[in-house]
Design a protein around this motif. Structure first.
Motif, PDB file in Angstrom:
ATOM      1  N   ASP A  12       0.684  -1.184  -0.014  1.00 23.48           N
ATOM      2  CA  ASP A  12       0.111   0.198   0.012  1.00 23.48           C
ATOM      3  C   ASP A  12       0.870   1.270   0.158  1.00 23.48           C
ATOM      4  O   ASP A  12       0.465   2.287  -0.714  1.00 23.48           O
ATOM      5  N   GLU A  13       1.915   1.207   0.731  1.00 24.88           N
ATOM      6  CA  GLU A  13       2.880   2.314   0.704  1.00 24.88           C
ATOM      7  C   GLU A  13       3.442   2.856  -0.510  1.00 24.88           C
ATOM      8  O   GLU A  13       3.736   3.953  -1.006  1.00 24.88           O
ATOM      9  N   ARG A  16       1.552   4.456  -5.284  1.00 27.17           N
ATOM     10  CA  ARG A  16       1.528   5.881  -6.115  1.00 27.17           C
ATOM     11  C   ARG A  16       2.756   5.749  -6.854  1.00 27.17           C
ATOM     12  O   ARG A  16       3.562   5.046  -6.975  1.00 27.17           O
ATOM     13  N   LYS A 700     -14.020   7.410  12.905  1.00 25.86           N
ATOM     14  CA  LYS A 700     -13.119   8.092  12.081  1.00 25.86           C
ATOM     15  C   LYS A 700     -13.665   8.765  10.867  1.00 25.86           C
ATOM     16  O   LYS A 700     -13.980   9.755  10.534  1.00 25.86           O
ATOM     17  N   TYR A 704     -14.974  12.427   9.628  1.00 23.36           N
ATOM     18  CA  TYR A 704     -14.609  12.809   8.298  1.00 23.36           C
ATOM     19  C   TYR A 704     -15.865  13.393   7.381  1.00 23.36           C
ATOM     20  O   TYR A 704     -15.775  14.464   6.969  1.00 23.36           O
ATOM     21  N   LEU A 747     -11.508   6.581  -0.680  1.00 24.67           N
ATOM     22  CA  LEU A 747     -10.033   7.109  -0.634  1.00 24.67           C
ATOM     23  C   LEU A 747      -9.679   7.223   0.994  1.00 24.67           C
ATOM     24  O   LEU A 747      -8.623   6.874   1.256  1.00 24.67           O
ATOM     25  N   PHE A 748     -10.754   7.685   1.750  1.00 24.54           N
ATOM     26  CA  PHE A 748     -10.563   7.758   3.136  1.00 24.54           C
ATOM     27  C   PHE A 748     -10.215   6.582   3.419  1.00 24.54           C
ATOM     28  O   PHE A 748      -9.437   6.375   4.552  1.00 24.54           O
ATOM     29  N   LYS A 750      -8.912   3.920   2.529  1.00 20.12           N
ATOM     30  CA  LYS A 750      -7.488   3.532   2.280  1.00 20.12           C
ATOM     31  C   LYS A 750      -6.692   3.838   3.386  1.00 20.12           C
ATOM     32  O   LYS A 750      -5.412   3.361   3.360  1.00 20.12           O
ATOM     33  N   ARG A 751      -6.786   4.951   3.943  1.00 19.23           N
ATOM     34  CA  ARG A 751      -5.712   5.362   4.858  1.00 19.23           C
ATOM     35  C   ARG A 751      -5.627   4.229   6.129  1.00 19.23           C
ATOM     36  O   ARG A 751      -4.610   4.229   6.843  1.00 19.23           O
ATOM     37  N   PHE A 752      -6.504   3.359   6.068  1.00 21.13           N
ATOM     38  CA  PHE A 752      -6.446   2.263   7.165  1.00 21.13           C
ATOM     39  C   PHE A 752      -6.122   1.040   6.743  1.00 21.13           C
ATOM     40  O   PHE A 752      -6.595  -0.199   7.197  1.00 21.13           O
ATOM     41  N   GLU A 753      -5.564   0.799   5.676  1.00 19.71           N
ATOM     42  CA  GLU A 753      -5.069  -0.245   4.812  1.00 19.71           C
ATOM     43  C   GLU A 753      -4.344  -1.398   5.663  1.00 19.71           C
ATOM     44  O   GLU A 753      -4.542  -2.474   5.661  1.00 19.71           O
ATOM     45  N   SER A 754      -3.627  -0.692   6.493  1.00 19.47           N
ATOM     46  CA  SER A 754      -2.683  -1.470   7.368  1.00 19.47           C
ATOM     47  C   SER A 754      -3.498  -2.299   8.343  1.00 19.47           C
ATOM     48  O   SER A 754      -2.998  -3.311   8.799  1.00 19.47           O
TER      49      SER A 754
END
Ligand code: ADP
Ligand code: ZN
Ligand code: ZN
Length: 767
Positions: A12-13, A16, A700, A704, A747-748, A750-754
């Protein structure tokens, strides 16, 4: 110039683009693979170029930080710009990384493993890329002098070893004789003979040793494809209207998306075939999608049997080698017709002219693996991108598609008569509660038993359908058939043994199991479930003389086994075919005059807002297998809920009214097509961790959404209907998302993919 690349690692990191300087002597194109230094030790990795920009926008400092591309792998791009665009769309609209989305378009392998070899197009002789200039190679490919061949390993030659019969003057065992006769009848490899006859290699080896059979190496290209010609039917008036209408709408630029609502047996395939013929005449190519496995043999036979051209076939059971072969032929432009299951939508066809999705309502068109795309969305995107036509067909369109036709996104066409002008079979309903009252506890009602018996006597074929998409976690009333539902969500609640309570998996509401049915007061409340295997056993006992076969996931797990059952049914070697959804889809057997539907309401109990839609559709589809030849067909439907609207409308075949009723409910509870359902799941070995993490994500997200004044509805976390898989606890919550907010929500998240989130947009299973 600067190349923006995606690294070949699904982390995930790294999801991009990274930038690299293109060395001045290197001509890099978008879609080509490159090798770049990456990470601290500057180890090299494969990457794919997704964009190229000028260095002018960068200041000297930023520029000096960039590394250079080390090596260009592909002179010709491996993937086209249009395909990259679709991948981008997939990454945004589903919860997936772009590199995962790109890989949908490539044969299965990591970027580095995909080998391509330049060959002389005529002789197949291998060429060395370094011997020619880049321009010359590109030119020659365009002219058809050179071509690329793709493979995972270094391909040697494109030949195969077939067996040929030479002479015969020996006494053979039965197996040897069978093998010998088969070898004489065509061009088979040793492996193929073994599979076809289900024998070991020893009879064949003996034949070779005795000199009766020899091994001969032939070029694969020269393989003679045996096919049964599928003759063109003169279209009837209705079919002709549809064909002409669609083609003229399309050619005049009025519409490019169509929904063909045609009853079972109305001859939709013939319409597809003739439209495809026209599209091919325009010099374009066609992708025809069929549900996984189910329909493949029949549709493939029809397309193969109709067109002179070679056809590529794509489905999930191809071997790696077959996959690469098909892919190579498509990429090359060698084949213009691709028939396949959902993944065929990613075929790299040239000059796409039409995408057909047959049985468009089918659930196999929704991928349940990441990227969890909906095939129709990709098809729609592709059609718009290349001005191609998209044609959806079904006897029971999905609510989503029919709604799109209603609001003008698709143009609707209809076929209301069967092609052979026979009436649709009448569906006779048997109330199983009555059977129970009369002391019949068997899975077969008296009318169904009698009908099967009579059919056997008359030498006709019967089909018995049991929906195994059943799910045992529901509680229903044996008297009135109702299941316990959540008042807020209108879906069946799920029984959780551990908690001893019923849970609604949309909103989290829980309830004790009532002592009495809240609808009719009966105390006969319990869960039920029965499998196809059990049905087979019982049927064999009841009809010991009958030739019985079963078609479900278990009996079709081996390669070709599905085809074998289909073939023996088609050849009349089976009297009773028992099966799951697999026998419901599109099959066209002329001698089937009876269809029995065992537990029609099983689907109704699934904890899903689509359960009524599925019930309507599956009943119509299965019923449509009956009476397709010259004899009228019968359908006997067994249910505990004869009064349920999904059952009643399906018995009448009244899609229009069913749609209206269903749409009202969807609107009231804000379900698709009035929202997108997003399912957010998490799993963990510790129940407490799973719930805590998920609640954190949930809270969260709500924050948001509040901050951004978003209007989608977020429901509360609760344990999943299947609350534990492989020792991991599963928790979930549901979002009823507005179309316009969907992308941002994804998209939001995806921040928690970990946290090992699993996010599905409009999934077919909420379990
Ligand atoms: P559907 O897919 O709509 O359920 P099929 O395409 O399987 O129906 O067609 C049903 C049967 O009718 C097939 O056996 C097909 O060969 C036959 N058929 C189709 N069109 C015609 C026609 N115009 N005249 C006669 N038979 C036809
Ligand atoms: Zn009841
Ligand atoms: Zn609820």
């Amino acid at each position: 110039m600067i190349a923006h690349v995606l690294i070949n690692r699904n982390i995930d990191e790294l999801n991009r683009e990274f930038s690299y300087i293109i060395p001045s002597n290197m001509e890099v194109e978008v879609g080509s693979r490159v090798i770049v230094p990456f990470g601290r030790g500057d180890s090299t990795v494969f990457a794919i170029v997704t964009d190229i920009s000028s260095t002018d926008d960068l200041n000297e400092e930023d520029r000096s930080k960039l590394k250079e591309i080390k090596e260009l792998v592909d002179i010709e791009p491996l993937i086209g710009v249009e395909e990259l665009e679709i991948a981008d769309y997939i990454a945004k609209s589903t919860f997936s990384n772009k590199i995962e989305a790109i890989k949908l378009f490539l044969p299965p392998a990591s970027l580095g493993q995909i080998k391509r070899i330049l060959v002389d197009a005529n002789s197949g002789v291998r060429l060395n890329e370094n011997d020619y200039s880049r321009e010359y190679i590109k030119e020659s490919i365009k002219d058809g002098k050179f071509k690329y061949i793709y493979s995972t390993s270094e391909p040697k030659t494109f030949t195969k070893d077939i067996l040929v019969a030479v002479n015969r003057d020996d006494i053979l065992t039965k197996k040897q004789l069978d093998a010998y006769n088969l070898i004489k009848s065509g061009q088979f490899t040793k492996k193929e003979i073994m599979i076809k006859l289900n024998i070991s290699n020893s009879p064949i080896d003996t034949l070779i040793k005795k000199g009766l059979v020899e091994i001969k190496t032939i070029k694969v290209d020269h393989e003679i494809q045996k096919k049964d010609i599928y003759n063109k039917h003169e279209l009837n008036t209705e079919q002709k209207k549809v064909k002409d209408g669609i083609l003229s709408d399309y050619k005049s630029g009025k519409n490019n998306k169509f929904l063909l609502n045609g009853i079972t047996g109305s001859g939709k395939t013939e319409v597809y075939l003739q439209i495809v013929e026209e599209i091919l005449k325009m010099g374009k190519s066609a992708i025809i999608l069929v549900p996984e496995i189910g329909l493949t043999p029949q549709t493939v036979q029809r397309f193969k049997g109709r067109f002179e051209e070679e056809i590529a076939i794509i489905h999930s059971r191809l071997t790696m080698k077959e996959r690469y072969n098909e892919w190579t032929k498509i990429k090359d432009g060698e084949v213009k017709i691709v028939v396949g299951a959902r993944s065929a939508i990613f075929s790299p066809v040239k000059d796409l002219g039409i995408i057909i999705i047959d049985e468009e309502h089918d659930n196999s068109y929704v991928s349940s693996k990441t990227p969890k795309y909906r095939t129709v969305d990709i098809a729609s995107f592709r059609a718009d991108q290349t001005d191609a036509m998209m044609l959806l067909g079904s006897a029971t369109p999905s609510i989503d598609s029919y709604y799109k036709a209603e609001i003008g996104e698709y143009k609707l066409y209809e076929l209301k008569e069967r092609a052979n002008m026979m009436p649709l079979p009448k569906i006779e309903v048997v109330d199983m509660a009555n059977e129970l009252k009369n002391g019949n506890t068997s899975i077969f009602s008296l009318p169904l038993y009698e009908a099967i018996r009579k059919n056997l006597e008359d030498g006709k074929q019967s089909m018995i359908f049991l929906n195994r998409r059943g799910f045992s976690g529901f509680i229903s009333c044996r008297t009135c058939g109702e299941s316990i539902k959540c008042e807020d969500c209108d879906v069946s609640m799920t029984y959780h043994r551990q908690e001893g309570r019923l849970i609604c998996h949309y909103c989290g509401r829980t309830k004790m199991i009532p002592q009495k049915c809240p609808i009719c007061g009966s105390t006969k409340i319990k869960d039920f479930g029965i499998g196809t295997e059990q049905v087979e056993l019982i049927t064999r006992k009841l009809f010991p003389m009958a030739r019985i076969a079963r078609m479900d996931r278990d009996t079709t797990s081996k390669r070709n086994s599905h085809y074998k059952i289909w073939k023996s049914m088609n050849d009349g070697d089976i009297d009773i075919l028992i099966g799951t959804q697999m026998i419901a889809k599109g099959l066209d057997f002329k001698d089937v005059t009876l269809v029995g539907i065992l537990a029609a309401d099983m689907t109704l109990k699934l904890p899903d807002f689509r359960s009524t839609e599925w019930t309507y559709s599956i009943i119509r589809q299965v019923a449509g297998r009956s009476g397709r030849g010259n004899d009228a067909g019968r359908v006997i439907l067994q249910t505990y809920q004869p009064q349920h609207y999904a059952i009643q409308f399906s018995v009448d075949g009244n899609y229009e009214d069913f749609f209206k009723r269903e749409l009202r409910i969807r609107r009231e509870f804000i379900y698709p097509p009035f929202s997108k359902m997003i399912l957010v799941q998490i799993k963990n070995k510790e129940n407490i961790v799973a719930s805590r993490d998920l609640i954190e994500v949930h809270d969260k997200l709500q924050e948001y959404m509040l901050e951004n004044k978003m209007k989608s509805i977020v429901l509360y976390p609760n344990p999943s209907p299947i609350s534990k898989i492989k020792n991991e606890f599963r928790w979930q919550f549901v979002i009823k998302a507005l179309d316009s907010e969907c992308e941002n929500i994804i998209l939001f998240l995806k921040r928690f993919e970990s946290k090992e989130l699993n996010v599905s947009v409009d999934p077919i299973s909420m379990m």
